[in-house]
Design a protein around this motif. Sequence first.
Motif, PDB file in Angstrom:
ATOM      1  N   TYR A  34      -4.440  20.765  -7.197  1.00  0.00           N
ATOM      2  CA  TYR A  34      -5.607  20.530  -8.251  1.00  0.00           C
ATOM      3  C   TYR A  34      -5.639  18.917  -8.332  1.00  0.00           C
ATOM      4  O   TYR A  34      -5.904  17.724  -9.403  1.00  0.00           O
ATOM      5  N   GLY A  35      -6.356  18.098  -7.062  1.00  0.00           N
ATOM      6  CA  GLY A  35      -6.618  17.466  -7.065  1.00  0.00           C
ATOM      7  C   GLY A  35      -5.236  15.804  -6.923  1.00  0.00           C
ATOM      8  O   GLY A  35      -5.462  14.492  -6.795  1.00  0.00           O
ATOM      9  N   ASN A  36      -3.909  16.952  -7.029  1.00  0.00           N
ATOM     10  CA  ASN A  36      -3.229  15.493  -7.073  1.00  0.00           C
ATOM     11  C   ASN A  36      -1.644  15.608  -5.847  1.00  0.00           C
ATOM     12  O   ASN A  36      -1.973  16.849  -5.330  1.00  0.00           O
ATOM     13  N   ASN A  37      -1.067  15.187  -5.314  1.00  0.00           N
ATOM     14  CA  ASN A  37      -1.051  14.818  -4.228  1.00  0.00           C
ATOM     15  C   ASN A  37       0.085  15.516  -4.449  1.00  0.00           C
ATOM     16  O   ASN A  37       1.441  14.812  -5.283  1.00  0.00           O
ATOM     17  N   GLU A 116      10.629   2.139   1.976  1.00  0.00           N
ATOM     18  CA  GLU A 116       9.940   2.270   3.257  1.00  0.00           C
ATOM     19  C   GLU A 116       8.123   2.441   2.911  1.00  0.00           C
ATOM     20  O   GLU A 116       7.138   1.515   3.791  1.00  0.00           O
ATOM     21  N   ASP A 117       8.302   3.185   1.949  1.00  0.00           N
ATOM     22  CA  ASP A 117       6.908   2.737   1.343  1.00  0.00           C
ATOM     23  C   ASP A 117       5.433   2.768   2.336  1.00  0.00           C
ATOM     24  O   ASP A 117       4.872   2.490   2.654  1.00  0.00           O
ATOM     25  N   PHE A 118       5.678   3.697   3.645  1.00  0.00           N
ATOM     26  CA  PHE A 118       4.773   4.430   4.263  1.00  0.00           C
ATOM     27  C   PHE A 118       3.434   5.661   3.888  1.00  0.00           C
ATOM     28  O   PHE A 118       2.903   5.951   4.745  1.00  0.00           O
ATOM     29  N   ILE A 119       3.695   6.351   2.891  1.00  0.00           N
ATOM     30  CA  ILE A 119       2.884   7.697   2.042  1.00  0.00           C
ATOM     31  C   ILE A 119       1.637   6.342   1.670  1.00  0.00           C
ATOM     32  O   ILE A 119       2.131   5.571   0.294  1.00  0.00           O
ATOM     33  N   ASN A 120       0.468   6.442   2.009  1.00  0.00           N
ATOM     34  CA  ASN A 120      -0.671   5.258   1.584  1.00  0.00           C
ATOM     35  C   ASN A 120      -1.310   6.373   0.408  1.00  0.00           C
ATOM     36  O   ASN A 120      -2.607   5.483  -0.388  1.00  0.00           O
ATOM     37  N   GLU A 121      -0.592   7.378   0.203  1.00  0.00           N
ATOM     38  CA  GLU A 121      -1.699   8.177  -0.946  1.00  0.00           C
ATOM     39  C   GLU A 121      -0.832   7.867  -2.156  1.00  0.00           C
ATOM     40  O   GLU A 121       0.345   7.721  -2.482  1.00  0.00           O
ATOM     41  N   VAL A 122      -1.143   8.071  -2.920  1.00  0.00           N
ATOM     42  CA  VAL A 122      -0.414   8.594  -4.308  1.00  0.00           C
ATOM     43  C   VAL A 122       0.053   9.862  -4.489  1.00  0.00           C
ATOM     44  O   VAL A 122      -0.708  10.643  -4.570  1.00  0.00           O
ATOM     45  N   TYR A 123       1.480  10.239  -4.862  1.00  0.00           N
ATOM     46  CA  TYR A 123       1.854  11.710  -4.696  1.00  0.00           C
ATOM     47  C   TYR A 123       2.783  11.851  -5.902  1.00  0.00           C
ATOM     48  O   TYR A 123       4.053  10.639  -6.384  1.00  0.00           O
ATOM     49  N   MET A 125       6.492  13.139  -6.166  1.00  0.00           N
ATOM     50  CA  MET A 125       7.753  13.768  -5.293  1.00  0.00           C
ATOM     51  C   MET A 125       8.034  15.142  -5.814  1.00  0.00           C
ATOM     52  O   MET A 125       8.864  14.891  -6.910  1.00  0.00           O
ATOM     53  N   GLU A 126       8.984  16.327  -4.595  1.00  0.00           N
ATOM     54  CA  GLU A 126       9.679  16.741  -6.221  1.00  0.00           C
ATOM     55  C   GLU A 126      11.056  17.575  -5.136  1.00  0.00           C
ATOM     56  O   GLU A 126      10.749  18.034  -3.974  1.00  0.00           O
ATOM     57  N   VAL A 127      11.921  17.944  -5.566  1.00  0.00           N
ATOM     58  CA  VAL A 127      12.755  18.829  -4.574  1.00  0.00           C
ATOM     59  C   VAL A 127      13.224  20.021  -5.489  1.00  0.00           C
ATOM     60  O   VAL A 127      13.022  19.333  -6.554  1.00  0.00           O
ATOM     61  N   CYS A 128      12.842  21.127  -4.490  1.00  0.00           N
ATOM     62  CA  CYS A 128      13.008  22.726  -5.470  1.00  0.00           C
ATOM     63  C   CYS A 128      14.182  23.033  -4.280  1.00  0.00           C
ATOM     64  O   CYS A 128      14.197  22.712  -3.624  1.00  0.00           O
ATOM     65  N   SER A 129      14.663  24.096  -5.685  1.00  0.00           N
ATOM     66  CA  SER A 129      15.789  25.077  -4.210  1.00  0.00           C
ATOM     67  C   SER A 129      14.544  26.276  -3.850  1.00  0.00           C
ATOM     68  O   SER A 129      13.475  26.278  -4.414  1.00  0.00           O
ATOM     69  N   ARG A 130      15.737  26.765  -3.231  1.00  0.00           N
ATOM     70  CA  ARG A 130      14.413  27.757  -2.662  1.00  0.00           C
ATOM     71  C   ARG A 130      13.279  29.309  -2.917  1.00  0.00           C
ATOM     72  O   ARG A 130      12.531  29.334  -3.131  1.00  0.00           O
ATOM     73  N   GLY A 131      14.106  28.936  -4.188  1.00  0.00           N
ATOM     74  CA  GLY A 131      13.566  30.346  -5.403  1.00  0.00           C
ATOM     75  C   GLY A 131      11.697  29.704  -5.571  1.00  0.00           C
ATOM     76  O   GLY A 131      10.827  30.683  -5.982  1.00  0.00           O
ATOM     77  N   PHE A 132      11.646  28.147  -5.632  1.00  0.00           N
ATOM     78  CA  PHE A 132      10.489  27.967  -5.915  1.00  0.00           C
ATOM     79  C   PHE A 132       9.229  27.866  -4.980  1.00  0.00           C
ATOM     80  O   PHE A 132       7.978  28.392  -4.921  1.00  0.00           O
ATOM     81  N   LEU A 133      10.189  28.516  -4.167  1.00  0.00           N
ATOM     82  CA  LEU A 133       8.899  28.669  -2.428  1.00  0.00           C
ATOM     83  C   LEU A 133       8.645  29.570  -2.240  1.00  0.00           C
ATOM     84  O   LEU A 133       6.882  30.043  -2.281  1.00  0.00           O
ATOM     85  N   ASN A 134       9.177  30.886  -3.317  1.00  0.00           N
ATOM     86  CA  ASN A 134       8.132  32.200  -3.613  1.00  0.00           C
ATOM     87  C   ASN A 134       6.957  32.158  -4.695  1.00  0.00           C
ATOM     88  O   ASN A 134       6.384  32.849  -4.367  1.00  0.00           O
ATOM     89  N   GLU A 135       7.769  31.429  -5.574  1.00  0.00           N
ATOM     90  CA  GLU A 135       6.757  31.329  -6.596  1.00  0.00           C
ATOM     91  C   GLU A 135       4.746  30.236  -6.226  1.00  0.00           C
ATOM     92  O   GLU A 135       4.264  30.759  -6.549  1.00  0.00           O
ATOM     93  N   ALA A 136       5.800  29.990  -5.140  1.00  0.00           N
ATOM     94  CA  ALA A 136       5.006  28.273  -5.123  1.00  0.00           C
ATOM     95  C   ALA A 136       3.003  28.572  -4.851  1.00  0.00           C
ATOM     96  O   ALA A 136       3.128  29.961  -3.829  1.00  0.00           O
ATOM     97  N   VAL A 137       2.283  28.550  -5.012  1.00  0.00           N
ATOM     98  CA  VAL A 137       0.771  28.792  -4.472  1.00  0.00           C
ATOM     99  C   VAL A 137       0.353  26.968  -4.173  1.00  0.00           C
ATOM    100  O   VAL A 137       0.425  26.138  -4.891  1.00  0.00           O
ATOM    101  N   THR A 138      -0.013  26.993  -3.296  1.00  0.00           N
ATOM    102  CA  THR A 138      -0.870  25.845  -2.704  1.00  0.00           C
ATOM    103  C   THR A 138      -2.473  26.215  -2.544  1.00  0.00           C
ATOM    104  O   THR A 138      -3.155  26.907  -2.282  1.00  0.00           O
ATOM    105  N   VAL A 139      -2.441  25.129  -3.521  1.00  0.00           N
ATOM    106  CA  VAL A 139      -4.235  24.840  -3.537  1.00  0.00           C
ATOM    107  C   VAL A 139      -4.846  23.949  -2.799  1.00  0.00           C
ATOM    108  O   VAL A 139      -4.276  22.547  -2.678  1.00  0.00           O
ATOM    109  N   GLU A 140      -5.172  23.594  -1.653  1.00  0.00           N
ATOM    110  CA  GLU A 140      -6.143  22.583  -0.613  1.00  0.00           C
ATOM    111  C   GLU A 140      -7.321  22.623  -1.232  1.00  0.00           C
ATOM    112  O   GLU A 140      -8.202  23.086  -1.217  1.00  0.00           O
ATOM    113  N   GLU A 141      -8.201  21.255  -1.178  1.00  0.00           N
ATOM    114  CA  GLU A 141      -9.245  20.782  -1.407  1.00  0.00           C
ATOM    115  C   GLU A 141      -9.344  20.305  -0.529  1.00  0.00           C
ATOM    116  O   GLU A 141      -9.057  19.826   0.016  1.00  0.00           O
TER     117      GLU A 141
END
Length: 141
Positions: A34-37, A116-123, A125-141
Amino acid sequence: MAKTNYTERVEAFIVPFLTKNGYQLIKSEFVNEYGNNFLRLYIDLSDEEFAARSKKLEETKEEALAEQTEAAMLSENAINEALSTDKEEAEDETPGVSINDCVKVSRYLNKWLDKEDFINEVYTMEVCSRGFLNEAVTVEE
């Protein structure tokens, strides 16, 4: 730097820390939703850590049962108080990745990413448990 290189570099840094602290990396991703990294890591407990936490939980339950049996000789109010306290303590210690585990990994990784500051985009960061992987829906633009 390509987005896949972001996750490769993060993984190379974080996996030794995770292993040392009883975790394992399930997946890492750098995605646009949804427009956010998002730089997102999914972690779980190592088999050894899961076994250790399960054993501790069983011991806690056994201790609580022994205390409840002992408390049976006390007044009704004291018994209810003991049961309430034991229940809260048992709920705090469940096997699996807790919010505290995610915070620990997130803080460690965040310090390194800031340095390190090597990611050149605004983003975000999230650290999640494995349970979120089953519920995650990725929308690529």
